[in-house]
Write an enzyme that holds these catalytic residues in place. Structure first.
Site, PDB file in Angstrom:
ATOM      1  N   GLY A   1     -22.354   2.711  24.356  1.00  0.00           N
ATOM      2  CA  GLY A   1     -23.598   2.113  24.790  1.00  0.00           C
ATOM      3  C   GLY A   1     -24.026   2.487  26.190  1.00  0.00           C
TER       4      GLY A   1
ATOM      5  N   GLU B   1     -16.692   5.207  23.165  1.00  0.00           N
ATOM      6  CA  GLU B   1     -17.514   5.772  22.093  1.00  0.00           C
ATOM      7  C   GLU B   1     -18.907   6.169  22.595  1.00  0.00           C
ATOM      8  OE1 GLU B   1     -17.583   2.652  19.250  1.00  0.00           O
ATOM      9  OE2 GLU B   1     -15.454   2.777  18.788  1.00  0.00           O
ATOM     10  N   PRO B   2     -19.014   7.165  23.453  1.00  0.00           N
ATOM     11  CA  PRO B   2     -20.349   7.621  23.874  1.00  0.00           C
ATOM     12  C   PRO B   2     -21.032   8.425  22.770  1.00  0.00           C
ATOM     13  CG  PRO B   2     -18.684   9.037  24.822  1.00  0.00           C
ATOM     14  CD  PRO B   2     -17.944   7.953  24.085  1.00  0.00           C
TER      15      PRO B   2
ATOM     16  N   TYR C   1     -38.180  -0.638  19.491  1.00  0.00           N
ATOM     17  CA  TYR C   1     -37.493  -1.239  20.642  1.00  0.00           C
ATOM     18  C   TYR C   1     -38.375  -1.356  21.883  1.00  0.00           C
ATOM     19  CZ  TYR C   1     -33.327   0.230  17.992  1.00  0.00           C
ATOM     20  OH  TYR C   1     -32.380   0.434  17.019  1.00  0.00           O
TER      21      TYR C   1
ATOM     22  N   CYS D   1     -50.766   6.239  10.268  1.00  0.00           N
ATOM     23  CA  CYS D   1     -51.795   5.221  10.090  1.00  0.00           C
ATOM     24  C   CYS D   1     -51.280   3.868  10.582  1.00  0.00           C
ATOM     25  CB  CYS D   1     -52.195   5.151   8.620  1.00  0.00           C
ATOM     26  SG  CYS D   1     -53.691   4.200   8.337  1.00  0.00           S
ATOM     27  N   GLU D   2     -50.965   3.803  11.857  1.00  0.00           N
ATOM     28  CA  GLU D   2     -50.496   2.591  12.519  1.00  0.00           C
ATOM     29  C   GLU D   2     -50.973   2.635  13.968  1.00  0.00           C
ATOM     30  OE1 GLU D   2     -48.582   0.002  11.524  1.00  0.00           O
ATOM     31  OE2 GLU D   2     -48.210   0.715   9.475  1.00  0.00           O
TER      32      GLU D   2
ATOM     33  N   TYR E   1     -30.813   8.974  18.097  1.00  0.00           N
ATOM     34  CA  TYR E   1     -31.472   8.034  17.196  1.00  0.00           C
ATOM     35  C   TYR E   1     -32.858   8.450  16.743  1.00  0.00           C
ATOM     36  CZ  TYR E   1     -27.552   5.287  18.706  1.00  0.00           C
ATOM     37  OH  TYR E   1     -26.275   4.889  18.977  1.00  0.00           O
TER      38      TYR E   1
END
Length: 461
Positions: free
Chosen positions: A276, A318-319, A362, A389-390, A419
């Site tokens: 994280g 855990e990078p 996010y 279309c948003e 991500y």
């Protein structure tokens, strides 16, 4: 946010941008910490990566396209290896995984975390030795656990009592003793977005520390004697800059280690503090270097172990984002430029929320630059948006781009390695972009872009 008669979503109107965003002296200048290490502007003003111009990349592979600076990714692996020479470093595959990246991190001596059967399949296909793989997930299926045992995955991070029962039964059937870690929910409030904070009590991951479930789980595994309990695991969230959360987490999880020792006379030999670690998406972000993280984390663990009279366990981290995130930028082509009555200028590109959902999901912030040329005009505050279309299809909420940006220009958005491709979708039936790795002035396709034929191939009619 100013009140607006049409509602809160319209309340951020105006051409000022967020308070931290400053009008640049040179709109063509790159902020070094945002970009892969081998990105620069060439003599013609266009961006280059590892000596290759982005116009050539766009001409050969089309846009949008994710562009990976391979030497940047490898150098970040080495930075973590140098900072944590005695620890195990698991690359978090959920950030971005393909066979080529598996080979890169394996060649750099990394371990690999996966959290689904599909990620495990990619890891194995990419040549990662099974004993160097860790398997996460809050709801691993019997089929996934079976495959993990059959291929010899190095460790399984157990997440529920049901999983302990399933894995114990499967291990008995096969006469194997898999190594496991207990995932502990330590009740730490990480300073990050609610959806990527994973150690507070009210969420789906792990065994609660405060409620006693974590201790019960560890003792059950030890008493059954079928699974080999190697240690505890704690992950407090993602995009974290403040190590105080890790300090609280380590204190609580090591107190649990001491409880287990006192109850069964066993000192667990391993501790995983998760990942994280944050990266720079905009100029307001100031991430710590790996050697600084290592120094702080070791100090935290050594201090807490001394307080609990525990031997220091073998550490792992855990990078994922911290390795692949800064190594990639996304290259788009501008389609339209629209000035809305002096409120703001919308620069529409040929991708959007289907290749980067993080801004919508996010409220993530990104930066951007005109990539295909340099400009001699002044900056304008723009919003880079997609083609979907948003109204929430926003790639970069606020950024200064040259006032002469026009259709056909290329725009690059840095920090998109983590991500973005992993969470990409086919919303509006838009094919997902490909991934190109560049090294020594040469580009190669490592994930091909989808086509309309790919979309139709899954539609059985």
């Amino acid at each position: 946010m100013r009140a607006h008669e049409a509602g809160a979503l319209h309340g951020d109107i105006g051409n000022r941008g967020p308070a931290w965003l400053r009008t640049p002296d040179d709109v063509n200048a790159l902020v070094p910490q945002l970009w892969p290490r081998n990105v620069a502007r060439g003599a013609d003003g266009a961006l280059t990566v590892a000596g290759l111009g982005v116009r050539d990349i766009a001409a050969e592979f089309g846009t949008p396209v994710y562009v990976l600076d391979e030497d940047d990714l490898r150098s970040r692996c080495r930075d973590f290896q140098a900072a944590f020479p005695d620890e195990d470093i698991y690359y978090a595959g959920k950030a971005f995984l393909c066979r080529a990246v598996v080979r890169m991190i394996a060649e750099e001596g990394m371990f690999l975390d996966v959290c689904s059967g599909g990620e495990l399949a990619v890891a194995l296909a990419g040549g990662m030795p099974p004993e160097r793989i860790g398997f996460h997930g809050n709801n691993k299926s019997v089929a996934e656990l079976t495959r993990a045992l059959d291929v010899g995955v190095g460790r399984i991070i157990v997440d529920s009592f049901h999983e302990i029962e399933r894995l114990t039964a499967l291990a008995r059937e096969r006469g194997v003793r898999p190594r496991v870690l207990i995932r502990v929910t330590v009740g730490v409030e990480a300073h990050t977005h609610e959806f990527i904070a994973t150690a507070h009590e009210d969420q789906k991951f792990g065994f609660s520390l405060a409620g006693g479930a974590a201790l019960t789980a560890a003792l059950r595994v030890l008493d059954e004697g079928v699974l080999e309990l190697r240690g505890l695991h704690s992950h407090i969230g993602s995009q974290i800059f403040d190590t105080s959360g890790f300090e609280v987490s380590a204190r609580r999880v090591l107190a649990l280690q001491a409880q287990i020792r006192d109850a069964r006379g066993v000192e667990l030999p391993e501790l995983d503090l998760g990942g994280g670690f944050g990266i720079a998406y905009t100029s307001q972000d100031d991430p710590a270097a790996p050697h600084d993280l290592a120094k702080r984390l070791r100090k935290i663990v050594d201090s807490e172990c001394a307080a609990e009279r525990l031997a220091t366990p073998h550490l792992s981290i855990e990078p994922g984002r911290a390795i692949v995130g800064p190594a990639v930028f996304t290259l788009y082509e501008v389609g339209t430029v629209k000035d809305v009555d002096g409120i703001r200028t919308y620069v529409s590109v040929d991708g959007g929320m289907s290749d980067n959902i993080r801004t919508a999901l996010y409220d993530a912030s990104y930066s951007a630059t005109l990539a295909s040329r340099a400009s001699v005009v002044g900056p304008m505050l723009a919003r880079v948006v997609g083609k979907h279309c948003e109204s929430g299809d926003i790639v970069v909420k606020d950024e200064f781009l040259p006032a002469d940006v026009q259709p056909g220009d290329l725009v690059a958005v840095p920090g998109t390695g983590a991500y973005c491709r992993s969470m990409a979708s086919n919303y509006n039936h838009v094919p997902r972009p490909g991934v190109v790795a560049v090294r020594n002035g040469r580009a190669r396709l490592i994930v091909r872009p989808e086509t309309e034929e790919d979309l139709l191939a899954l539609d059985v009619g």
